[in-house]
Design a protein around this motif. Structure first.
Motif, PDB file in Angstrom:
ATOM      1  N   ARG A  37       0.818  -1.214   0.000  1.00 14.40           N
ATOM      2  CA  ARG A  37       0.000   0.000   0.000  1.00 14.40           C
ATOM      3  C   ARG A  37       0.851   1.262   0.000  1.00 14.40           C
ATOM      4  NH1 ARG A  37      -3.587  -1.847   4.730  1.00 14.40           N
ATOM      5  NH2 ARG A  37      -3.047   0.219   5.522  1.00 14.40           N
ATOM      6  N   ALA A  38       2.049   1.177   0.575  1.00 12.62           N
ATOM      7  CA  ALA A  38       2.936   2.334   0.627  1.00 12.62           C
ATOM      8  C   ALA A  38       3.792   2.470  -0.629  1.00 12.62           C
ATOM      9  CB  ALA A  38       3.833   2.236   1.854  1.00 12.62           C
ATOM     10  N   GLY A  39       3.662   1.528  -1.573  1.00 16.87           N
ATOM     11  CA  GLY A  39       4.467   1.572  -2.775  1.00 16.87           C
ATOM     12  C   GLY A  39       5.915   1.212  -2.531  1.00 16.87           C
ATOM     13  N   GLN A  40       6.165   0.425  -1.478  1.00 14.73           N
ATOM     14  CA  GLN A  40       7.523  -0.001  -1.150  1.00 14.73           C
ATOM     15  C   GLN A  40       7.752  -1.428  -1.651  1.00 14.73           C
ATOM     16  OE1 GLN A  40       9.598   2.261   0.465  1.00 14.73           O
ATOM     17  NE2 GLN A  40       7.868   3.659   0.257  1.00 14.73           N
ATOM     18  N   GLY A  41       9.008  -1.830  -1.698  1.00 20.40           N
ATOM     19  CA  GLY A  41       9.328  -3.179  -2.112  1.00 20.40           C
ATOM     20  C   GLY A  41       8.800  -4.197  -1.116  1.00 20.40           C
ATOM     21  N   ASP A  64      14.403  -2.557  -1.800  1.00 17.57           N
ATOM     22  CA  ASP A  64      14.777  -1.168  -2.093  1.00 17.57           C
ATOM     23  C   ASP A  64      15.558  -0.514  -0.961  1.00 17.57           C
ATOM     24  OD1 ASP A  64      13.363  -1.388  -4.511  1.00 17.57           O
ATOM     25  OD2 ASP A  64      11.478  -0.878  -3.506  1.00 17.57           O
ATOM     26  N   LYS A  65      15.019  -0.589   0.257  1.00 13.47           N
ATOM     27  CA  LYS A  65      15.631   0.124   1.390  1.00 13.47           C
ATOM     28  C   LYS A  65      15.014  -0.398   2.682  1.00 13.47           C
ATOM     29  CE  LYS A  65      12.223   3.827   0.896  1.00 13.47           C
ATOM     30  NZ  LYS A  65      12.015   5.256   0.612  1.00 13.47           N
ATOM     31  N   PRO A  66      15.679  -0.166   3.803  1.00 16.37           N
ATOM     32  CA  PRO A  66      15.088  -0.591   5.082  1.00 16.37           C
ATOM     33  C   PRO A  66      13.957   0.349   5.491  1.00 16.37           C
ATOM     34  CG  PRO A  66      17.176   0.514   5.467  1.00 16.37           C
ATOM     35  CD  PRO A  66      17.041   0.392   3.976  1.00 16.37           C
ATOM     36  N   LEU A  67      13.003  -0.196   6.242  1.00 17.47           N
ATOM     37  CA  LEU A  67      11.888   0.566   6.787  1.00 17.47           C
ATOM     38  C   LEU A  67      11.757   0.219   8.267  1.00 17.47           C
ATOM     39  CD1 LEU A  67       9.328  -0.187   3.925  1.00 17.47           C
ATOM     40  CD2 LEU A  67      10.774   1.856   4.139  1.00 17.47           C
TER      41      LEU A  67
END
Length: 360
Positions: A37-41, A64-67
């Motif tokens: 939903r957040a458009g993250q990997g 893509d990156k850490p969250l």
């Protein structure tokens, strides 16, 4: 979130690993939905992070990156909406151009979880706070409160105060709550002695002085604050909830109590939270910056000064919450470790706060 050779003096590396599980299928399923939903990997890994006192915090690895994922504590004896308060505050801050806080990405209210930008950084060490750090903290508050106020965008802060009487009533309630200690808590007799012989009498003297000051000034302590003296506040505001980043300077975290409030409460909290103490030598500077930039006026200045000692008592009550039943449940949820050592440490913090409130 570890450091490197360029770390400046006075910062300590963040730690990974906490005492709560990561192999929760319901959590990992909800996380995948949040990332989408957040458009993250898609998430590829999940690791518990230490440090949260009320909630469970995880580092999420993606392609893509850490969250960061937060799972918020919920309990029948503590029904506050921690996720809602933090989500609204961060959305409000980002909408006003504040970038010294993590970006909110997505949340699941039913599951009680939120997904946020991962901020690489390190905690400031106790004793390492400088005037520049105070100015960065002040700038955060002032930028957040630049005109115009959007009162409908935030709720009132947790235990918000909108009159002199509100402050006194809130601290009274915290002192009274300490009558209901867990009889099986470690060091319980020492806690009872400290509360009965020192904390209670100190608060009685401070409260009497506040009421006498109101009477001398001809002020009604129950009179509501003018609208222009109310600010958007992070609430549990202090360097314990901040990371130093080489790229962004100080980044402030944890806004589950945030909302509209009296700046006197903000200042009282900022200079009394014991984990990474804000040096008292900077109190006047912090107050003057807020009064000047936010055009708060002399009444707000005097209120911040008047309630300084009262908030030392409030924070003594807060650190003694470890002796209450449902508070221990929250600490265990967040992986805060063995209770006996925790309670012993909190007793020492409470003694220092009482000494600060009533020196000598």
């Amino acid at each position: 979130m570890g450091g490197d050779a360029s770390r400046p003096a006075g910062v300590i590396p963040m730690t990974a690993a906490a005492d709560f599980p990561v192999d929760d299928p319901a959590l990992t399923d909800a996380l995948a939905s949040l990332c989408a939903r957040a458009g993250q990997g898609a998430p590829t890994g999940l690791a518990a992070l230490a440090g949260g006192k009320n909630n469970r915090v995880y580092r999420v690895e993606t392609a893509d990156k850490p969250l960061v994922l937060k799972s918020y504590f919920r309990h029948a004896d503590d029904p506050r909406d921690r996720l809602g308060a933090e989500w609204r505050f961060l959305t409000y801050a980002w909408g006003r151009g504040v970038r010294c806080v993590p970006q909110p990405l997505s949340c699941d209210r039913e599951a009680g979880i939120g997904l946020y930008e991962f901020v690489g950084g390190e905690k400031l060490a106790p004793g390492a706070i400088t005037e520049d750090h105070i100015r960065q903290a002040s700038d955060f508050i002032c930028t957040l409160n630049d005109a115009p106020h959007e009162r409908g965008a935030l709720d009132d802060g947790s235990e918000a105060c909108f009159s002199m009487s509100d402050h006194i009533r809130r601290i009274d309630a915290r002192v009274d709550r300490l009558d209901m200690l867990d009889p099986d808590a470690p060091h319980i007799e020492a806690a009872r002695s400290l509360i009965g012989n020192r904390l209670g009498p100190a608060w009685g003297r401070i409260k009497e002085a506040l009421m006498e000051a109101c009477a001398r000034a001809g002020a009604d302590p129950a009179a509501p604050l003018p609208e222009g003296e109310i600010v958007a506040s992070p609430s549990d505001f202090g360097f314990h909830n901040a990371l130093w980043s080489a790229d962004r300077g100080l980044v402030f975290l944890d806004f589950e109590y945030a909302g509209w409030d009296d700046p006197a409460k903000l200042a009282g909290d900022f200079f009394n939270c014991p984990e990474i103490p804000t040096p008292s030598v900077y109190f006047d500077l912090f107050v003057e910056i807020l009064v000047d930039r936010l055009a708060l006026g002399n009444a707000a200045r005097e209120r911040m000064m008047a309630f300084r000692a009262a908030y030392s008592i409030k924070w003594a009550c807060i650190v003694l919450n470890d002796f209450l039943l449902h508070h221990d449940a929250r600490r265990r949820f967040a992986g805060q470790g063995e209770r006996s050592a925790r309670c012993a440490a909190q007793l020492e913090k409470a003694k220092l706060l009482i000494d600060r409130a009533v020196p000598g």
